[in-house]
Every structure is written in C-alpha cells, then in structure tokens.
Scaffold this active site. Structure first.
Site, PDB file in Angstrom:
ATOM      1  N   LYS A  36       0.651  -1.098   0.089  1.00 23.48           N
ATOM      2  CA  LYS A  36       0.009   0.030  -0.107  1.00 23.48           C
ATOM      3  C   LYS A  36       0.702   1.258  -0.026  1.00 23.48           C
ATOM      4  O   LYS A  36       1.415   1.718   0.985  1.00 23.48           O
ATOM      5  CB  LYS A  36      -0.843   0.156   1.297  1.00 23.48           C
ATOM      6  N   GLU A  53       9.375  16.601  15.215  1.00 29.15           N
ATOM      7  CA  GLU A  53       9.698  16.411  13.733  1.00 29.15           C
ATOM      8  C   GLU A  53       8.861  17.330  12.922  1.00 29.15           C
ATOM      9  O   GLU A  53       7.344  17.209  13.192  1.00 29.15           O
ATOM     10  CB  GLU A  53       9.465  14.951  13.349  1.00 29.15           C
ATOM     11  N   GLU A  97      10.114   1.815  10.505  1.00 27.54           N
ATOM     12  CA  GLU A  97      11.033   2.793   9.951  1.00 27.54           C
ATOM     13  C   GLU A  97      10.239   4.171  10.170  1.00 27.54           C
ATOM     14  O   GLU A  97       9.356   4.409   9.415  1.00 27.54           O
ATOM     15  CB  GLU A  97      11.546   2.761   8.357  1.00 27.54           C
ATOM     16  N   CYS A 111      13.168  11.651   6.137  1.00 27.03           N
ATOM     17  CA  CYS A 111      13.383  11.573   7.422  1.00 27.03           C
ATOM     18  C   CYS A 111      14.766  11.282   8.142  1.00 27.03           C
ATOM     19  O   CYS A 111      14.887  11.752   9.258  1.00 27.03           O
ATOM     20  CB  CYS A 111      13.052   9.858   7.860  1.00 27.03           C
TER      21      CYS A 111
HETATM   22  P1  NAD Z   1       2.133   8.573   7.691  1.00 28.17           P
HETATM   23  O1  NAD Z   1       2.580   7.532   9.021  1.00 28.17           O
HETATM   24  O2  NAD Z   1       0.856   9.355   7.645  1.00 28.17           O
HETATM   25  O3  NAD Z   1       1.730   7.319   6.520  1.00 28.17           O
HETATM   26  C1  NAD Z   1       2.503   6.527   6.101  1.00 28.17           C
HETATM   27  C2  NAD Z   1       1.668   5.422   5.606  1.00 28.17           C
HETATM   28  O4  NAD Z   1       0.949   4.692   6.265  1.00 28.17           O
HETATM   29  C3  NAD Z   1       0.727   5.758   4.335  1.00 28.17           C
HETATM   30  O5  NAD Z   1       0.782   4.960   3.477  1.00 28.17           O
HETATM   31  C4  NAD Z   1      -0.427   5.838   4.970  1.00 28.17           C
HETATM   32  O6  NAD Z   1      -1.483   6.000   4.280  1.00 28.17           O
HETATM   33  C5  NAD Z   1      -0.180   4.506   6.053  1.00 28.17           C
HETATM   34  N1  NAD Z   1      -1.090   4.666   7.141  1.00 28.17           N
HETATM   35  C6  NAD Z   1      -1.697   5.498   7.829  1.00 28.17           C
HETATM   36  N2  NAD Z   1      -2.765   5.120   8.859  1.00 28.17           N
HETATM   37  C7  NAD Z   1      -2.462   4.017   8.674  1.00 28.17           C
HETATM   38  C8  NAD Z   1      -3.239   3.019   9.718  1.00 28.17           C
HETATM   39  N3  NAD Z   1      -4.218   3.316  10.580  1.00 28.17           N
HETATM   40  N4  NAD Z   1      -2.898   1.607   9.366  1.00 28.17           N
HETATM   41  C9  NAD Z   1      -1.960   1.097   8.273  1.00 28.17           C
HETATM   42  N5  NAD Z   1      -1.259   2.099   7.555  1.00 28.17           N
HETATM   43  C10 NAD Z   1      -1.546   3.291   7.724  1.00 28.17           C
HETATM   44  O7  NAD Z   1       3.491   9.033   7.239  1.00 28.17           O
HETATM   45  P2  NAD Z   1       3.822  10.100   5.969  1.00 28.17           P
HETATM   46  O8  NAD Z   1       3.108  11.332   6.378  1.00 28.17           O
HETATM   47  O9  NAD Z   1       3.262   9.477   4.669  1.00 28.17           O
HETATM   48  O10 NAD Z   1       5.162  10.090   5.772  1.00 28.17           O
HETATM   49  C11 NAD Z   1       6.010  11.072   6.699  1.00 28.17           C
HETATM   50  C12 NAD Z   1       6.669  10.427   7.802  1.00 28.17           C
HETATM   51  O11 NAD Z   1       7.195   9.228   7.212  1.00 28.17           O
HETATM   52  C13 NAD Z   1       7.571  11.298   8.577  1.00 28.17           C
HETATM   53  O12 NAD Z   1       7.516  11.012   9.929  1.00 28.17           O
HETATM   54  C14 NAD Z   1       9.056  10.791   8.198  1.00 28.17           C
HETATM   55  O13 NAD Z   1      10.161  10.817   9.027  1.00 28.17           O
HETATM   56  C15 NAD Z   1       8.799   9.346   8.044  1.00 28.17           C
HETATM   57  N6  NAD Z   1       9.727   8.359   7.277  1.00 28.17           N
HETATM   58  C16 NAD Z   1      10.382   7.791   7.663  1.00 28.17           C
HETATM   59  C17 NAD Z   1      11.584   6.930   7.095  1.00 28.17           C
HETATM   60  C18 NAD Z   1      12.350   5.883   7.771  1.00 28.17           C
HETATM   61  O14 NAD Z   1      13.165   5.170   6.829  1.00 28.17           O
HETATM   62  N7  NAD Z   1      12.814   5.963   8.803  1.00 28.17           N
HETATM   63  C19 NAD Z   1      11.547   7.375   5.621  1.00 28.17           C
HETATM   64  C20 NAD Z   1      10.518   8.100   5.102  1.00 28.17           C
HETATM   65  C21 NAD Z   1       9.677   8.609   5.933  1.00 28.17           C
END
Ligand code: NAD
Length: 483
Positions: free
Chosen positions: A171, A384, A246, A280
């Site tokens: 997804k 963040e 992650e 990130c």
């Molecule tokens: P997010 O947590 O809002 O969403 C990430 C994914 O999770 C999306 O596909 C979203 O639709 C899904 N999601 C949301 N609610 C869910 C649920 N209840 N059940 C299952 N899936 C669900 O994050 P974002 O806004 O898309 O991305 C930004 C964040 O990602 C930042 O905090 C960033 O630091 C982090 N990030 C971390 C890394 C890493 O490698 N550590 C890399 C890139 C981004």
C-alpha cells in the site's frame, strides 16, 4: 492519470468503485483519481498473493534475482517517466526526482539482485554434527510506505521481499500512487507471474488497517510517521506478525570547532533542505560550536537565502512544493511556535517563490527557513516538522553537543563535521541513533544497516538485515554417523 489497484496481474478498480482525488501540490490541480480500496480489496489481493506464493517460493533465489534485474531493466527504460510522475505527485524538483527517486529505485532492485548472487550457504560445523541454516519465505508480506520518496522506499522493500520468496500486498501513500502504478505496469510488461506483486491504493485507516489485521499476512514492513508506527505496532504485535518499523527523525548536524567551514555549511544546507526537508534523515537541528557559530550561521544564511524555491519542472529549482497545503500549514504552525518559544527567523518563513520562474500561487511552497535562538529542548527543536526548517543551537564542549543531540525522542541519523576523524568517530559512538555520517550526509552503502533507535523505529533494513527480516531461518542440525 488514474491509479488502479494491481491484483493478480490485472489493473482493477476498488471493489465498490470508490475513488479519491490525486492532487499535484505544486499547482493545486487534480491530476487523476486513485482507487479508494477497503477490506474487500485487501481480501482479494491477499487471496491472489496466497495462490502464487508456492510457485514463487519454489524458484531458486538466483532465479528470483534475475526477475529483480528484469524489473530494474523495465524501470530503467521508463526512468524519465518515473521522475515525471514522482515530481507531479510530490511537487519535488524534477532534477531531484531524476537523480534520487528514479535512479535509486532502479538501484534498489539491482542491488538486491547482485547481493543474492554473493550469498554463501550458512553452515555451522560441530564435532559431531553439521548445522545448515535455510532462509525460508514468510509467505505473504504487507508493505506500507509514505509519500516523501515514494518508489525509492517501496522498491527498498519490494526487492528483498520478492528475493526471499515472498509474495506481497503493498500500500503506497494515498498522496503518491503514480510510481507504484508504474512498477506494476513494468511487472505486467515483463511477465512477472501474476499475484506475486499486488498493490492496493487508498487511505491508511481503510486499506492499510486491513493489511495490518489480515491473518494471512505474516509480516509488516512499515515506513512512515512515529504516531502511525505506534498504531501499526499495537495492531500487528498481538497477531504475532513480524514487524519492521522505519519511523520519524529529528536529526542533528553537529559542527565542531575544527570543521572545514565551507564543507560544513554546504553539508548542513544539503542535510537540512533536500526534498524540502521532507526526508526522515534530514538534519533539522544544527548544533555548532560557540567559537565558530557566528561565522557559520552568517554563511548558512547566505547559502540558504540563495536557494531557488520554485516550480518543480524548472531546472534551477532546488526547493519545490511541499506535499500538500495541509502539510504546509502544519509546517508553518511550527514557524509560529518557534517565534512564540523565543526564536528569531534568520531567513525564510514565507510562502514566496524565489526563482526565475514564479508559477501558480496555488502550490504548497515555503521558502527555506532558519530559526536561531531557541532552547534545544523547545518543541520546535525537538519535534519532527518534516519541512524546510532548521534550528541553530550553540554548544561549548563535545559533551554538551552529545547531550543536545540526544535530547529528542528520536534517534534515526545525524552528521558530524570535523577535520579530526578520531574525535568525530568517538563522538559518533555516543549519539543515540542508527546512522551517523562524518563529513558527509546521505552517503549510502546499501549493505549497511538502515533504521533508528528510540521513537525512530524498530529493526533495520539494508543488505542482510533486509534478507533476515523477509525470511524465517530454519536450522537443520544433522548428527554425523558413528562410523
Ligand atoms: P504516515 O505515517 O502518515 O503514513 C505512512 C503510510 O501509512 C501511508 O501509506 C499511510 O496511508 C499509512 N497509514 C496511515 N494510517 C494507517 C493505519 N491506521 N494503518 C495502516 N497504514 C496506515 O507518514 P507520511 O506522512 O506518509 O510520511 C512522513 C513520515 O514518514 C515522517 O514522519 C517521516 O520521518 C517518516 N519516514 C521515515 C522513514 C524512515 O526510513 N525512517 C523514511 C521516510 C519517511
């Protein structure tokens, strides 16, 4: 362009026909629709993945590595299209999407294909027995990814998951579906067996949640925000699914008094503002030794002031749009908070574009921003933000730099700038984090562990860590015969 689900080798609408709008954040315009999937769509995708898993698992790892290379070839043929789609979906500069997103997505498949060919059998001899470790597939695995580096992060999971003999239900973020769709087009073009890759689009709490809860999905690899990660863990852990998380970061860029200032300034700018600070690993808190702080900060302001913030397709653009107006507003709320907390904005903080081309003002643009004078424990300096904002803090000793660097709930990455490598190396080992770069940033060897400590995640990806996560080790211990 509309993003459909890809299930059992076929592009299909959501079962109930519902869709979401896909908006280009640089123009505010709708550029297509996205299938709004739910539990029923995940069920069909999991069934397809279950049907194909025996055949896929029965192939040798080397055969699967050849498939990864074919996917890489297919992506390579459409590299420019990957960059174009990624830039339209995210608002990031096209030049960045070409250099980083498109290239690294291809590289991820190539890397794991080559890595598979270097694997040696794992055998442990005893005086009276031989142990042979097999790495069996888990079965069907769930992959959930964010919007900031859409195909780059998805391919980082798809490649090792397939290599280890799993079939997948993925997804992508609902904000950035277009390159995941392109990967599925490639899978179809090259004749990848149907059901091996399945992609279901839609909202996290609808389709993502169904993936987390599905009893036939044995592992979840999640990249995204810390709050979502906490929910993912709370949902999947009681089902005893294998979990890789992650999550977010608030990383320090530490500039010691013996740093090469030219390098430190350009490194801090790259670490702070690549992808508009929406990585990130971005170094959003800059810690600088008191003795060089004024000169460093002056130079930093000049460099950041000169950055071109403008339309993604313009070749001179260094900072494109943020992912959405909602995200822009959240980022701006931190600028307000920073001022309330006593900070001074040294540059940026406004929505204007600064390049030679000023496009529509409906886009989510924010000038790169530096805030000085905040306490290192303030909310602005420890939470963040995930946008083009850095805060600057001064320290007097290495011990103080360590204390400041460790004063967040995150622990993902960081960089140290110094001409004394022994000093930098010693300091690096005291930072509570998963990755530290010395005199560089985002310099990646894909064999090395990638991941965070504290609230930045659980587990590591990369090289053997990925192969380990996407497999179940089986140790066969064979007793030697008596004669
Ligand atoms: P997010 O947590 O809002 O969403 C990430 C994914 O999770 C999306 O596909 C979203 O639709 C899904 N999601 C949301 N609610 C869910 C649920 N209840 N059940 C299952 N899936 C669900 O994050 P974002 O806004 O898309 O991305 C930004 C964040 O990602 C930042 O905090 C960033 O630091 C982090 N990030 C971390 C890394 C890493 O490698 N550590 C890399 C890139 C981004």
């Amino acid at each position: 362009m509309n993003a459909l689900n890809f299930i059992d080798g076929v592009f299909v609408d959501a079962v109930d026909g519902k869709t979401l709008a896909n908006v280009n954040p640089a123009t505010g315009q709708e550029i297509g629709t996205i299938a709004r999937s739910k539990k029923a769509d995940v069920e069909v995708a999991v069934q397809a993945a279950m049907r194909s898993r025996k055949d896929w698992a029965s192939r040798s790892m080397l055969e699967r590595a050849d498939w990864l290379d074919r996917i890489a070839d297919g992506l390579e043929r459409r590299k420019e299209e990957i960059a174009q789609r990624e830039s339209r979906d995210t608002g990031k500069p096209l030049t960045l999407a070409r250099r980083v997103d498109a290239q690294r997505s291809i590289d991820n498949f190539r890397f794991f294909a080559d890595f598979a060919r270097q694997q040696e059998p794992e055998v442990f001899e005893m005086a009276d027995a031989t142990n042979i470790v097999h790495r069996n597939p888990i079965g069907v695995v769930g992959l959930i990814t964010p919007w900031n580096l859409p195909l780059y992060l998805l391919s980082w999971k798809v490649a090792p998951a397939l290599l280890m003999g799993n079939t997948i239900v993925a997804k992508p973020s609902e904000m950035t579906p277009l390159t995941a769709a392109l990967m599925c087009e490639v899978a179809s073009e090259i004749g990848l067996p149907s059901g091996v890759i399945n992609v279901v689009h839609g909202y996290g709490p609808e389709v993502g949640q169904a993936i987390l809860e599905h009893p036939s999905i044995g592992a979840i690899s999640f990249t995204g925000g810390t709050a979502t990660g906490r929910h993912v863990a709370a949902t999947a852990a009681p089902l005893f699914k294998k979990l890789s998380l992650e999550l977010g970061g608030k990383n320090a860029t530490i500039v010691l008094d013996d740093a090469d200032l030219d390098e430190a300034v350009s490194g801090a700018v790259r670490a702070g503002f690549t992808n508009g600070g929406q990585v990130c690993l971005c170094g959003s808190r800059i810690l600088v030794h008191q003795s060089i702080a004024d000169e460093f900060t002056q130079r930093l302001v000049v460099a950041v002031d000169a950055m071109v913030c403008g339309p993604p397709e313009d070749a001179s653009t260094q900072i494109g749009a943020l992912i959405s107006i909602e995200h822009l507003e959240k980022v701006e709320s931190y600028i307000e908070l920073g001022v309330e907390e006593g900070g001074t904005i040294l540059t940026g903080g406004t929505r204007e574009m600064t390049g030679p081309v000023i496009a529509t003002n409906a886009g989510a643009f924010l000038r790169p921003t530096i805030i000085d004078g905040l306490d290192h424990t303030s909310r602005t300096s420890t939470e963040e933000i995930f946008g083009p904002i850095v805060t600057v803090h001064r320290f007097d000793s290495d011990e103080e730099a360590i204390e400041m660097a460790n004063s967040t709930e995150y622990g993902l990455a960081g960089s140290i700038w110094s001409t004394n490598i022994d000093r930098a190396h010693a300091l690096a080992q005291q930072i509570e984090t998963g990755i530290i770069w010395v005199n560089t940033w985002l310099h990646r060897d894909l064999r090395t562990p990638f991941g965070g400590v504290k609230n930045s995640g659980v587990g590591r990806e990369g090289g053997n860590w990925s192969l380990g996560f996407f497999s179940e080790p089986l140790n066969v211990c064979i007793k030697h015969s008596q004669e």
